[in-house]
Design a protein around this motif. Sequence first.
Motif, mmCIF file in Angstrom:
data_model
loop_
_atom_site.group_PDB
_atom_site.id
_atom_site.type_symbol
_atom_site.label_atom_id
_atom_site.label_comp_id
_atom_site.label_asym_id
_atom_site.label_seq_id
_atom_site.Cartn_x
_atom_site.Cartn_y
_atom_site.Cartn_z
ATOM 1 N N LEU A 91 0.783 -0.984 -0.185
ATOM 2 C CA LEU A 91 0.097 0.023 0.027
ATOM 3 C C LEU A 91 1.042 1.124 0.179
ATOM 4 C CD1 LEU A 91 -2.838 1.206 0.245
ATOM 5 C CD2 LEU A 91 -2.609 1.140 2.781
ATOM 6 N N ILE A 92 0.780 2.214 -1.082
ATOM 7 C CA ILE A 92 1.683 3.252 -1.115
ATOM 8 C C ILE A 92 0.604 4.497 -1.093
ATOM 9 C CG2 ILE A 92 3.152 4.561 -2.541
ATOM 10 C CD1 ILE A 92 3.774 1.953 -3.955
ATOM 11 N N ILE A 93 0.927 5.240 0.041
ATOM 12 C CA ILE A 93 -0.042 6.597 0.086
ATOM 13 C C ILE A 93 1.002 7.787 -0.017
ATOM 14 C CG2 ILE A 93 -1.385 7.976 1.658
ATOM 15 C CD1 ILE A 93 -2.199 5.306 3.037
ATOM 16 N N ASP A 94 0.867 8.515 -1.069
ATOM 17 C CA ASP A 94 1.617 9.694 -1.411
ATOM 18 C C ASP A 94 3.136 9.366 -1.248
ATOM 19 O OD1 ASP A 94 -0.812 11.178 -1.945
ATOM 20 O OD2 ASP A 94 -0.673 11.889 0.120
ATOM 21 N N ALA B 250 -3.504 7.024 -3.104
ATOM 22 C CA ALA B 250 -3.078 5.744 -2.782
ATOM 23 C C ALA B 250 -3.093 4.613 -3.830
ATOM 24 C CB ALA B 250 -4.241 5.168 -1.753
ATOM 25 N N GLU B 251 -1.792 3.853 -3.816
ATOM 26 C CA GLU B 251 -2.020 2.957 -4.697
ATOM 27 C C GLU B 251 -1.486 1.502 -4.148
ATOM 28 O OE1 GLU B 251 1.021 2.692 -8.848
ATOM 29 O OE2 GLU B 251 1.562 3.939 -6.925
ATOM 30 N N LEU B 252 -2.197 0.499 -4.647
ATOM 31 C CA LEU B 252 -2.081 -0.895 -4.307
ATOM 32 C C LEU B 252 -1.735 -1.652 -5.344
ATOM 33 C CD1 LEU B 252 -3.318 -2.743 -1.768
ATOM 34 C CD2 LEU B 252 -5.309 -3.284 -3.195
ATOM 35 N N LEU B 253 -0.600 -2.570 -4.831
ATOM 36 C CA LEU B 253 0.123 -3.557 -5.583
ATOM 37 C C LEU B 253 0.271 -4.868 -4.930
ATOM 38 C CD1 LEU B 253 2.206 -0.412 -5.394
ATOM 39 C CD2 LEU B 253 3.003 -1.681 -7.515
ATOM 40 N N LEU B 254 0.170 -5.696 -5.775
ATOM 41 C CA LEU B 254 0.253 -7.297 -5.257
ATOM 42 C C LEU B 254 1.738 -7.725 -5.783
ATOM 43 C CD1 LEU B 254 -0.961 -9.822 -4.083
ATOM 44 C CD2 LEU B 254 -1.936 -10.308 -6.037
#
Length: 445
Positions: free
Chosen positions: A319-322, A372-376
């Motif tokens: 989870l990447i937030i800013d 926000a960016e979500l990566l698996l």
Amino acid sequence: MSGAPNLKKLHLDSCKSLVEVHDSIGFLEKLEDLNLNYCTSLTILPYGINLPSLKTMSLRNCTTVKNFPEILGKMENIKYLVLSNSEISELPYSIGLLVGLVNLTIDRCNKLLELPSSIFMLPKLETLEAYCCRGLARIKKRKGQVPETLPSDVRNASSCLVHRDVDLSFCYLPYEFLATLLPFLHYVTNISLDYSSITILPSSINACYSLMKLTMNNCTELREIRGLPPNIKHLGAINCESLTSQSKEMLLNQMLLNSGIKYIIYPGSSIPSWFHQRTCEQSQSFWFRNKLPEMALCLVGVLGSCDFTARSDEYIFDLIIDRNQQSNHIFYVRWSENNLFDTNHILLLDVQLKPSLDMIGRVQSENGWNHAELLLMKNGGEYMKWRRVYVREQMMNMPDILFINPEVSIGKENKEVTCGDKRSQKNLQDLTSSTLCIKKIKKSN
């Protein structure tokens, strides 16, 4: 042997000529270990045993033993009983007197036709290994006996119970046998029916209140699933290609309505219309304000045999937030060499997103909105591509989340496209390839 009352250990492993064990062995009060493994000529055991100090009894690969002794007294110290690959055709109902038993291993006992229900009442039993018992067809009950029911406070608190496993993989498992057996397994947390010949999973599975993990991988004749237990979290049906469309739809509905389910996998390529198509990218972006909403994401991936090459994979949600990154959740997909995908599969994952306190303190919002960016990520650093996503609202304010950059001009009437109404969803679907379906689950009183 009655002349050795202080004997604690008797190991006669691989005595190929041993035919009989004398009755006196069954009454040695201080005997702790009795091992008769690989005594391939052994046919006669004591008619009964009362060994109050016994901890371990093992008759592994005693291929000519046909009868197991009656238990003549309560045995509180026994932990392990191993009868693997024997010719035993039945177990006495008195096996319920082995009240200290923790592990019962009866795998590959192909002549074993029935199991006494007293096994499932053993208070400390944690593991029952009965795989490859291809003859099992009946449950022996006492006259008028009905399965016990769990107290209501325990039904909703299965996590506090002892971790208990039942392995019935590679068994035939007739419908009547399963329908009778399952209500006795209300304390069991994991059940494996892999490679069995079941055609229908009975509705009596609903009585397994503590069951959290159920695997039916490679049950190629499985057609119908008539229910799921209330606390199930993990369900595997790899290569169950005979599953009806109604059963698959039921699994999807259970995933959406039961927030406790974390993992479901089954064969298929057809994804419901409310899972909106999106391009195969490595990340999923959204914008939020005030605070990160508590969302549950169900990832749907059409998986072929070439998508996974390792037999044990670890996956991490980043989870990447800013631009501040956090590994948010880890889950595992494991299978054996023979458990590879034969066709396309659908994988549903339910993951709770919760940023760390440290991340929240470093978030820098712009114009009130945070990106926000979500990566698996697969172990080894390879990012998986998203296929389709369903986002379920869970106590969040929908106007505070966007799935398109709030700075993008969409028109005078829709400068801020949220997912709270149908027109917004239509605009969102038309204007971006990263489409999602947002559905509100109304909570009943």
